[in-house]
Design an enzyme around this catalytic site. Structure first.
Site, PDB file in Angstrom:
ATOM      1  N   GLU A 266      -4.094 -49.161 -13.778  1.00  0.00           N
ATOM      2  CA  GLU A 266      -3.775 -48.598 -12.290  1.00  0.00           C
ATOM      3  C   GLU A 266      -2.523 -48.528 -12.414  1.00  0.00           C
ATOM      4  O   GLU A 266      -1.666 -49.451 -12.455  1.00  0.00           O
ATOM      5  CB  GLU A 266      -4.357 -49.852 -11.249  1.00  0.00           C
ATOM      6  CG  GLU A 266      -5.609 -49.970 -10.919  1.00  0.00           C
ATOM      7  CD  GLU A 266      -6.131 -51.062 -10.046  1.00  0.00           C
ATOM      8  OE1 GLU A 266      -5.312 -51.375  -9.150  1.00  0.00           O
ATOM      9  OE2 GLU A 266      -7.231 -52.014 -10.277  1.00  0.00           O
ATOM     10  N   GLU A 318      -9.910 -44.537   0.880  1.00  0.00           N
ATOM     11  CA  GLU A 318     -11.168 -45.256   1.130  1.00  0.00           C
ATOM     12  C   GLU A 318     -10.902 -46.169   2.632  1.00  0.00           C
ATOM     13  O   GLU A 318     -10.331 -47.065   2.703  1.00  0.00           O
ATOM     14  CB  GLU A 318     -11.338 -46.424  -0.080  1.00  0.00           C
ATOM     15  CG  GLU A 318     -11.618 -45.649  -1.231  1.00  0.00           C
ATOM     16  CD  GLU A 318     -11.816 -46.511  -2.414  1.00  0.00           C
ATOM     17  OE1 GLU A 318     -12.646 -47.715  -2.388  1.00  0.00           O
ATOM     18  OE2 GLU A 318     -11.116 -46.333  -3.565  1.00  0.00           O
ATOM     19  N   LYS A 321     -11.322 -50.437   3.086  1.00  0.00           N
ATOM     20  CA  LYS A 321     -10.254 -51.082   2.618  1.00  0.00           C
ATOM     21  C   LYS A 321      -9.333 -51.452   3.823  1.00  0.00           C
ATOM     22  O   LYS A 321      -9.360 -50.911   4.930  1.00  0.00           O
ATOM     23  CB  LYS A 321      -9.423 -50.485   1.595  1.00  0.00           C
ATOM     24  CG  LYS A 321     -10.302 -49.967   0.348  1.00  0.00           C
ATOM     25  CD  LYS A 321      -9.371 -49.439  -0.677  1.00  0.00           C
ATOM     26  CE  LYS A 321      -9.528 -50.588  -1.804  1.00  0.00           C
ATOM     27  NZ  LYS A 321      -8.619 -50.095  -3.167  1.00  0.00           N
ATOM     28  N   GLU A 326      -3.215 -49.710   1.623  1.00  0.00           N
ATOM     29  CA  GLU A 326      -4.595 -49.842   0.739  1.00  0.00           C
ATOM     30  C   GLU A 326      -5.445 -48.799   1.197  1.00  0.00           C
ATOM     31  O   GLU A 326      -6.246 -48.332   0.198  1.00  0.00           O
ATOM     32  CB  GLU A 326      -4.987 -51.243   1.007  1.00  0.00           C
ATOM     33  CG  GLU A 326      -4.247 -52.277   0.520  1.00  0.00           C
ATOM     34  CD  GLU A 326      -3.784 -52.327  -0.795  1.00  0.00           C
ATOM     35  OE1 GLU A 326      -4.766 -51.938  -1.366  1.00  0.00           O
ATOM     36  OE2 GLU A 326      -2.948 -53.288  -1.305  1.00  0.00           O
TER      37      GLU A 326
END
Ligand SMILES: *[C@@H]1O[C@H](CO)[C@@H](O)[C@H](O)[C@H]1NC(C)=O
Length: 345
Positions: A266, A318, A321, A326
Site C-alpha cells: 500500500e 469508499e 470508511k 480515509e
C-alpha cells in the site's frame, strides 16, 4: 557446480511454465488495492473489467470474497494478492485443519483460473494486534495447507506490515524496529527467508509529511526534488518514499533478515480531506511518480536496481470508511469515473 544450478533451474521453470512463470517473476509491476467498504461500488465483474481496461497489473483484495474471486476467473493476466482476515490468524496458527479449510475454500477452486501470486496472512497485524505473535505460524500452516491440498503453483505466503513497526526511521541507515515488533518480525522473516517470499510493506509518505510539514518538504514527499534532500553516509535521497523503504531495510538487517526482499502493498495520497496537504493535484502527482518509480526498476539507494512490485491504495473512494482522508484515497469514484487521470482508460 552448484554455482550454475539456480540459473539452469530458472531456465527450466521458464520453459515449462512459459507465460505464467514470466508474469509472476517479472517484478516492477504496479497494482491497485480493491477495497469493499462502500455501499455504492460497482459489481466485481465491472471492477475487474476496469482493471483490465486500465492496464493495472496487480489486484490486491483484503479478504477472500467469492464474488470477487469468481469475477477474476479466467483473467490470468491480472496478478492477484489474496488476503486472509486478521480474525482468522490465531485459528490458522493453532490448528492445521483451520488452515486447510481456508485453502480448500478459497484457493483450491480458484488457483487454476485466477493468477494468485501471494496469499497475505493478515494486514497490519504486527505490531499491535493480539494475533501478532501468531502470524509466523499461521504463514507456515497456510504453506503446509497448500502442500496438503496439492496446489501446484508457486503461490507465496507472506504478511503485510505498516511503517508503525519502526521505532527509528531517520536517518535511513538508523532504521530500527520497535521492541514490540522485533519478536514477531524475527519469526516471520525466518519463515520468509526459507520460502523466498517477500515481506509486504504499507508505506505512506503522505502521513509522514502531513504530520510534520514544517520539517518535510512537499517536493520531497511527492518525488519532485531535483537535488538530494537527505544525505546518509554515501547514499543520497531525493524522495521520502525511498528513505522510508531503506529505513525498513536497515531495520531488517539489524534483526539478521537482510536476505528478505520487500514489495509495497500500500501507498498513496488522498485527494481531499486535509487541505492543503491533500489535493487532486498532489494525489495525481504522487501516484503518477510512484508508478514511474516502480516501473523504472531503479530500486532504492540502499538496494539499487532491486526491482519490486508496488500496489497503490486504492481503487475507489469508499463511503463506509472513516470520514476525511480515509474516504478519499480512491483513483476512481464509485461510478468508475476517474478522480484524476492516471491510467489510460
Ligand atoms: C463480497 O463482495 C460483494 C461485492 O462487493 C459484496 O456484495 C458481498 O457482500 C461481499 N461478501 C462478503 C461475504 O463480504
Amino acid at each position: 557446480m552448484d554455482f550454475f544450478r539456480p540459473a539452469s533451474t530458472a531456465l527450466l521453470l521458464l520453459f515449462i511454465f512459459s507465460d505464467q512463470a514470466l508474469l509472476k517473476s517479472v517484478l516492477g509491476a504496479v497494482g491497485v488495492n480493491y477495497g469493499l467498504n462502500g455501499d455504492n461500488l460497482p459489481v466485481p465483474s465491472e471492477v475487474v473489467e476496469l482493471y483490465g481496461r486500465c492496464g493495472i497489473d496487480i489486484l490486491r483484495v483484503f479478504e477472500p470474497n467469492h464474488s470477487v474471486l469468481d469475477a477474476l476467473k479466467g483473467r490470468r493476466n491480472l496478478v492477484v494478492w489474496l488476503g486472509t482476515r486478521n480474525e482468522d490468524i490465531q485459528g490458522f496458527a493453532a490448528d492445521q485443519l483451520a488452515a486447510n479449510s481456508w485453502v480448500n475454500a478459497n484457493v483450491v477452486p480458484y488457483y487454476k483460473s485466477v493468477n494468485i501470486a501471494y496469499i497475505t496472512v493478515g494486514n497490519e497485524v504486527v505490531p499491535d494486534d493480539a494475533a501478532a505473535p501468531f502470524v509466523a505460524k499461521a504463514i507456515k500452516n497456510i504453506m503446509q495447507a497448500l502442500v496438503i491440498a496439492g496446489v501446484k503453483s508457486d503461490i507465496k505466503v507472506t504478511t503485510v506490515v505498516p511503517m508503525s513497526v519502526m521505532a527509528v526511521s531517520y536517518t535511513p541507515s538508523a532504521g530500527a524496529f520497535s521492541t514490540t515488533a522485533i519478536g514477531p518480525l524475527k519469526d516471520i522473516t525466518q519463515v520468509l527467508g526459507t520460502s523466498g517470499a517477500p515481506l509486504l510493506l504499507n508505506a505512506y509518505p503522505y502521513f509522514a509529511y502531513a504530520s510534520n510539514p514544517q520539517q518535510i518538504s512537499l517536493d520531497y514527499a511527492l518525488f519532485k526534488s531535483t537535488a538530494p534532500v537527505v544525505v546518509d553516509g554515501n547514499l543520497k535521497y531525493f524522495n521520502l518514499f525511498d528513505a522510508m523503504v531503506d529505513s525498513f531495510y536497515s531495520a531488517l538487517e539489524k534483526i539478521g533478515a537482510e536476505g528478505v526482499r520487500i514489495d509495497i502493498s500500500e501507498t498513496g495520497w488522498p485527494s481531499k480531506g486535509n487541505d492543503p496537504f491533500t489535493s487532486v493535484d498532489n494525489a495525481a502527482t504522487y501516484n503518477k511518480k510512484f508508478v514511474e518509480h516502480v516501473r523504472s526498476g531503479a530500486g532504492t539507494p540502499k538496494r539499487p536496481n532491486v526491482k519490486y512490485d508496488g500496489v497503490l491504495f486504492e481503487m475507489f473512494n469508499e463511503d463506509l470508511k472513516t470520514a476525511g482522508v480515509e474516504q478519499n484515497f480512491g483513483m476512481f469514484y464509485p461510478n468508475m469515473h476517474p478522480v484524476y487521470p492516471l491510467w489510460n482508460c
